[in-house]
Design a protein around this motif. Structure first.
Motif, PDB file in Angstrom:
ATOM      1  N   HIS A  48       0.825  -1.220   0.000  1.00  0.00           N
ATOM      2  CA  HIS A  48       0.000   0.000   0.000  1.00  0.00           C
ATOM      3  C   HIS A  48       0.856   1.266   0.000  1.00  0.00           C
ATOM      4  CE1 HIS A  48      -3.536  -2.458   0.718  1.00  0.00           C
ATOM      5  NE2 HIS A  48      -2.898  -3.063   1.704  1.00  0.00           N
ATOM      6  N   LEU A  49       2.108   1.160  -0.383  1.00  0.00           N
ATOM      7  CA  LEU A  49       2.993   2.324  -0.373  1.00  0.00           C
ATOM      8  C   LEU A  49       2.634   3.285  -1.506  1.00  0.00           C
ATOM      9  CD1 LEU A  49       6.566   2.346   0.692  1.00  0.00           C
ATOM     10  CD2 LEU A  49       6.163   3.299  -1.579  1.00  0.00           C
ATOM     11  N   ARG A  50       2.728   4.598  -1.238  1.00  0.00           N
ATOM     12  CA  ARG A  50       2.344   5.633  -2.217  1.00  0.00           C
ATOM     13  C   ARG A  50       3.600   6.180  -2.900  1.00  0.00           C
ATOM     14  NH1 ARG A  50       0.898   9.862   0.533  1.00  0.00           N
ATOM     15  NH2 ARG A  50       0.103  10.953  -1.302  1.00  0.00           N
ATOM     16  N   PHE A  51       3.755   5.878  -4.180  1.00  0.00           N
ATOM     17  CA  PHE A  51       4.929   6.349  -4.917  1.00  0.00           C
ATOM     18  C   PHE A  51       4.787   7.807  -5.341  1.00  0.00           C
ATOM     19  CE2 PHE A  51       5.745   1.840  -5.179  1.00  0.00           C
ATOM     20  CZ  PHE A  51       7.122   1.769  -5.137  1.00  0.00           C
ATOM     21  N   ASP A  52       3.553   8.323  -5.447  1.00  0.00           N
ATOM     22  CA  ASP A  52       3.398   9.723  -5.841  1.00  0.00           C
ATOM     23  C   ASP A  52       4.013  10.663  -4.807  1.00  0.00           C
ATOM     24  OD1 ASP A  52       1.545   8.938  -3.980  1.00  0.00           O
ATOM     25  OD2 ASP A  52      -0.086  10.164  -4.783  1.00  0.00           O
ATOM     26  N   ALA A  53       3.910  10.303  -3.511  1.00  0.00           N
ATOM     27  CA  ALA A  53       4.538  11.132  -2.477  1.00  0.00           C
ATOM     28  C   ALA A  53       6.057  11.089  -2.589  1.00  0.00           C
ATOM     29  CB  ALA A  53       4.098  10.653  -1.089  1.00  0.00           C
ATOM     30  N   LEU A  54       6.616   9.938  -2.989  1.00  0.00           N
ATOM     31  CA  LEU A  54       8.071   9.843  -3.166  1.00  0.00           C
ATOM     32  C   LEU A  54       8.523  10.673  -4.364  1.00  0.00           C
ATOM     33  CD1 LEU A  54       8.610   6.020  -2.546  1.00  0.00           C
ATOM     34  CD2 LEU A  54       8.970   7.898  -0.950  1.00  0.00           C
ATOM     35  N   LEU A  55       7.709  10.684  -5.431  1.00  0.00           N
ATOM     36  CA  LEU A  55       8.062  11.494  -6.602  1.00  0.00           C
ATOM     37  C   LEU A  55       8.080  12.976  -6.256  1.00  0.00           C
ATOM     38  CD1 LEU A  55       6.064   9.635  -9.407  1.00  0.00           C
ATOM     39  CD2 LEU A  55       8.549   9.844  -9.229  1.00  0.00           C
ATOM     40  N   GLU A  56       7.132  13.412  -5.448  1.00  0.00           N
ATOM     41  CA  GLU A  56       7.100  14.818  -5.051  1.00  0.00           C
ATOM     42  C   GLU A  56       8.297  15.179  -4.172  1.00  0.00           C
ATOM     43  OE1 GLU A  56       3.413  15.487  -3.124  1.00  0.00           O
ATOM     44  OE2 GLU A  56       2.196  15.145  -4.926  1.00  0.00           O
ATOM     45  N   ALA A  57       8.807  14.193  -3.416  1.00  0.00           N
ATOM     46  CA  ALA A  57       9.920  14.464  -2.512  1.00  0.00           C
ATOM     47  C   ALA A  57      11.277  14.273  -3.177  1.00  0.00           C
ATOM     48  CB  ALA A  57       9.821  13.553  -1.287  1.00  0.00           C
ATOM     49  N   ALA A  58      11.308  13.797  -4.419  1.00  0.00           N
ATOM     50  CA  ALA A  58      12.585  13.556  -5.093  1.00  0.00           C
ATOM     51  C   ALA A  58      13.368  14.850  -5.218  1.00  0.00           C
ATOM     52  CB  ALA A  58      12.338  12.930  -6.465  1.00  0.00           C
ATOM     53  N   VAL A  89      12.846   6.424  -8.644  1.00  0.00           N
ATOM     54  CA  VAL A  89      11.560   6.098  -8.017  1.00  0.00           C
ATOM     55  C   VAL A  89      10.662   5.379  -9.010  1.00  0.00           C
ATOM     56  CG1 VAL A  89       9.458   7.075  -7.000  1.00  0.00           C
ATOM     57  CG2 VAL A  89      11.686   7.970  -6.327  1.00  0.00           C
ATOM     58  N   GLU A  90      10.643   5.836 -10.269  1.00  0.00           N
ATOM     59  CA  GLU A  90       9.827   5.171 -11.283  1.00  0.00           C
ATOM     60  C   GLU A  90      10.338   3.749 -11.549  1.00  0.00           C
ATOM     61  OE1 GLU A  90       7.105   5.808 -12.599  1.00  0.00           O
ATOM     62  OE2 GLU A  90       6.760   7.908 -12.153  1.00  0.00           O
ATOM     63  N   HIS A 122       6.060   7.316   8.544  1.00  0.00           N
ATOM     64  CA  HIS A 122       6.183   8.536   9.346  1.00  0.00           C
ATOM     65  C   HIS A 122       6.212   9.794   8.472  1.00  0.00           C
ATOM     66  CE1 HIS A 122       7.418   5.546  12.353  1.00  0.00           C
ATOM     67  NE2 HIS A 122       7.061   6.435  13.248  1.00  0.00           N
ATOM     68  N   GLU A 123       5.873   9.630   7.182  1.00  0.00           N
ATOM     69  CA  GLU A 123       5.806  10.729   6.211  1.00  0.00           C
ATOM     70  C   GLU A 123       7.143  11.434   6.040  1.00  0.00           C
ATOM     71  OE1 GLU A 123       2.563  13.319   7.058  1.00  0.00           O
ATOM     72  OE2 GLU A 123       1.050  11.776   6.717  1.00  0.00           O
ATOM     73  N   ASN A 124       8.225  10.704   6.269  1.00  0.00           N
ATOM     74  CA  ASN A 124       9.564  11.197   5.949  1.00  0.00           C
ATOM     75  C   ASN A 124       9.867  10.792   4.510  1.00  0.00           C
ATOM     76  OD1 ASN A 124      12.221  12.037   5.880  1.00  0.00           O
ATOM     77  ND2 ASN A 124      12.974  10.451   7.291  1.00  0.00           N
ATOM     78  N   HIS A 125       9.165  11.404   3.574  1.00  0.00           N
ATOM     79  CA  HIS A 125       9.261  10.991   2.188  1.00  0.00           C
ATOM     80  C   HIS A 125      10.620  11.332   1.579  1.00  0.00           C
ATOM     81  CE1 HIS A 125       4.677  11.470   2.501  1.00  0.00           C
ATOM     82  NE2 HIS A 125       4.958  10.191   2.527  1.00  0.00           N
ATOM     83  N   ARG A 126      11.224  12.429   2.020  1.00  0.00           N
ATOM     84  CA  ARG A 126      12.556  12.756   1.501  1.00  0.00           C
ATOM     85  C   ARG A 126      13.560  11.690   1.931  1.00  0.00           C
ATOM     86  NH1 ARG A 126      15.136  17.393  -0.074  1.00  0.00           N
ATOM     87  NH2 ARG A 126      13.158  17.794  -1.123  1.00  0.00           N
ATOM     88  N   GLY A 127      13.484  11.279   3.196  1.00  0.00           N
ATOM     89  CA  GLY A 127      14.380  10.232   3.671  1.00  0.00           C
ATOM     90  C   GLY A 127      14.153   8.916   2.953  1.00  0.00           C
ATOM     91  N   ALA A 128      12.882   8.582   2.662  1.00  0.00           N
ATOM     92  CA  ALA A 128      12.589   7.357   1.926  1.00  0.00           C
ATOM     93  C   ALA A 128      13.118   7.443   0.495  1.00  0.00           C
ATOM     94  CB  ALA A 128      11.087   7.090   1.929  1.00  0.00           C
ATOM     95  N   ALA A 129      12.973   8.617  -0.130  1.00  0.00           N
ATOM     96  CA  ALA A 129      13.462   8.776  -1.509  1.00  0.00           C
ATOM     97  C   ALA A 129      14.980   8.627  -1.571  1.00  0.00           C
ATOM     98  CB  ALA A 129      13.038  10.136  -2.048  1.00  0.00           C
ATOM     99  N   ASN A 130      15.662   9.020  -0.508  1.00  0.00           N
ATOM    100  CA  ASN A 130      17.118   8.888  -0.499  1.00  0.00           C
ATOM    101  C   ASN A 130      17.570   7.431  -0.420  1.00  0.00           C
ATOM    102  OD1 ASN A 130      17.468  11.659  -0.609  1.00  0.00           O
ATOM    103  ND2 ASN A 130      17.561  11.886   1.617  1.00  0.00           N
TER     104      ASN A 130
END
Length: 586
Positions: free
Chosen positions: A446-456, A465-466, A568-576
């Motif tokens: 159920h992970l949201r990739f759109d939030a990761l794209l915004e945080a890239a 991410v893609e 925890h909505e640390n999307h920047r950290g997840a994108a890294n």
């Protein structure tokens, strides 16, 4: 197991508590009437209109049913112009009146909320104070509403009693006796059994509900007795009187609940509304959980638990007790060292007492140790019980062991991670866990990739991410095939002890998890080597599938941390972390 509770401070009886709460509210009422008199009057009028609409909503349907059944008698308590109309017209008019009465009730309630919000804001502005505490606007609005609603409820109850005196004086006497005898009985019960006061405070809503229901049924019993004596007034008078009595009792109950809530927030309400009162955080109120930790009291129940539950009498033996706090303060660990007897030098006991807020953690730890304590690096598990309703776990503790320092903790955690990896969860524990919580593969789905794209941070990271999105189904499938291991997400140095032989033991197993092998392992530059070493040692203890590699375990560790950051909505950290995940998939 239940023990008698000896309170150190004798609780207030019903009447002293009521007087204290009313005295605390009187200065606030004076200020409200000074600064917002119009709001106070309008709120009282709106409450009366709301209750009138509710009264009509309860009474008119009964009259409508009588008309629909074809009763020949002309309905009473209706305007003469309506009684002169044809019966079908009366039915239509009363049906419309029911709808209008309910709309009046709803509109009056909304109007009260609007008035209280504006009045609280004006009162706060008049106090000319700076910020006092968090959620002060909400507290001010709620307190203002409770103050005015309780005053309006008293007015309505008084008017209802006057109406009862006119309609059915004998029923008024029943209501007054009930309102007088119930507080008297509760006051006597608290004087006889002081510990009952805490139970009454925590269950006040149910107690007031019983007060209303009990008073209504007493009135109904009186009506039946009057009917038996052939002394019953007209039926419609009885019906209206019973509805009035029920509403009056409900308003009295609302007054008690509102004043009780205001008394619990006494320091906040006075600081908000009284110009000469400054805010000072109140002293925390002691609870039954705190009372169980008093030295004399805790020694009493600990001896009783060991004697009655585990057949380990300690009569006549002096005890040394050290208390430590776990979690957020609602789990207490009591290390008990007998000072006399044959085993005094090496054998002690650990009692873990859980407040009600941590009942889930208590059950989770007990389930784990009941089913798998033999294979875990833990103190000897004796069992679980209850002390005055609170969950209590008991372990045997080697008094020669000691808490770890920083260097020992770092060494011990590494050894303990390998032991947890080598522990194979029993099938019963796995099935129970699967029915209770979601595993990592289910959360990853159920992970949201759109939030990761915004945080890239840049285009290259967005491309990664893609790429990860395309590889995601195969990663989830790989995690589903991994064997499970036990994970302790919040293992602190307070929970780790070192034995005389250099081994390490854990005594706090609350909040454990089951995750794919490798999950929870700390990310470091040499994580691959560490996991390869751990897998080699774990495979010597438990049977692992032949296809499990250190690379897959590292992927589980990174995905576990990746999902944690995303949750925890640390999307920047997840994108890294995306680049590292892609490296393991190639």
């Amino acid at each position: 197991m239940r023990l008698a509770r000896e309170a150190h401070d004798r609780p207030l009886g019903v009447y002293p508590a009521m007087l204290r709460a009313v005295r605390a509210c009187l200065p606030v009422y004076r200020i409200l009437l000074t600064h917002t008199p119009g709001h106070a009057v309008l709120v009282v009028g709106a409450v009366l209109a709301s209750q009138l609409g509710l009264l009509l909503t309860l009474w008119l349907p009964w009259k409508l049913v009588l008309m629909l059944t074809g009763a020949a008698a002309v309905p009473t308590l209706l305007p003469r112009t309506l009684s002169a109309m044809p019966q079908k017209t009366q039915v239509l008019a009363i049906g419309g009146a029911i709808v209008l009465a309910y709309v009046l009730h709803l509109a009056a309630e909304k109007f009260i909320d609007w008035l209280c919000e504006r009045g609280a804001r004006r009162q706060w502005q008049a106090s000319e104070k700076t910020g006092l505490f968090n959620n002060q606007s909400k507290t001010a609005r709620q307190a203002y509403q409770r103050l005015l609603r309780s005053a309006a409820a008293l007015v309505f109850a008084a008017l209802a009693m006057v109406a009862l005196a006119l309609l059915y004086p004998a029923l008024l006497l029943v209501a007054l006796l009930w309102c007088g005898l119930v507080p008297l009985a509760l006051h006597g019960a608290i004087a006889w059994w002081p510990s009952l006061a805490h139970g009454m405070r925590t269950a006040l809503n149910r107690l007031m509900g019983g007060f209303v229901q009990g008073g209504f049924f007493c009135a109904l019993a009186f009506v039946v007795w009057q009917y038996w004596r052939d002394a019953l007034p007209p039926l419609l008078v009885v019906l209206v009187a019973l509805i009035l009595l029920r509403q009056a009792l409900q308003q009295v109950a609302f007054v008690v609940l509102h004043v009780s809530a205001l008394d619990r927030q006494r320091s906040q309400v006075r600081a908000l509304f009284l110009p000469d009162v400054r805010w000072q955080a109140p002293v925390a109120v002691r609870s039954p959980f705190d009372d169980l930790l008093e030295p004399a009291r805790r020694e009493q129940w600990m001896r009783e638990v060991l004697r009655s539950q585990f057949d380990l009498p300690l009569d006549g033996i002096r005890l040394d007790v050290q208390t430590r706090t776990l979690g957020a303060g609602n789990i207490k660990a009591l290390f008990v060292r007998p000072l006399d007897g044959e085993d005094a030098a090496s054998h002690g006991f650990l009692f873990k007492l859980f407040d009600h807020a941590r009942d889930a953690a208590a059950q989770q730890e007990a389930d784990l140790l009941d089913l798998g304590a033999a294979g875990l690096p833990t103190f000897e598990w004796l069992g679980k019980t209850r002390v005055s309703g609170f969950a209590c776990h008991v372990m045997r503790w080697n008094t020669q062991s000691r808490r770890t320092n920083a260097a020992e903790y770092a060494q011990g955690v590494s050894a303990l991670r390998i032991q947890l990896m080598a522990f194979e969860p029993p099938p019963g524990l796995v099935e129970r866990y699967r029915r209770s919580r979601t595993l990592l593969p289910e959360r990853l789905a159920h992970l949201r990739f759109d939030a990761l794209l915004e945080a890239a941070a840049h285009k290259a990271q967005a491309d990664d991410v893609e790429s990860l999105r395309l590889a995601w189904p195969s990663l989830v499938q790989m995690m589903q095939a991994m064997p499970l291991q036990l994970v302790l997400p919040h293992l602190s140095s307070n929970a780790v002890f070192r034995e005389e032989d250099g081994s390490f033991r854990i005594h706090d197993w609350a909040d454990w998890r089951l995750e794919p092998l490798g999950a929870g392992w700390p990310l470091s530059p040499h994580i691959g080597q560490d996991l390869a070493h751990a897998l080699a040692q774990a495979s010597a203890v438990r049977a692992l599938p032949a296809g499990v590699t250190a690379r897959q375990a590292e992927l589980a560790a990174r995905l576990h941390e990746f999902e944690r950051r995303h949750a925890h909505e640390n999307h920047r950290g997840a994108a890294n972390m995306v680049a590292g995940l892609l490296r393991l998939t190639r």
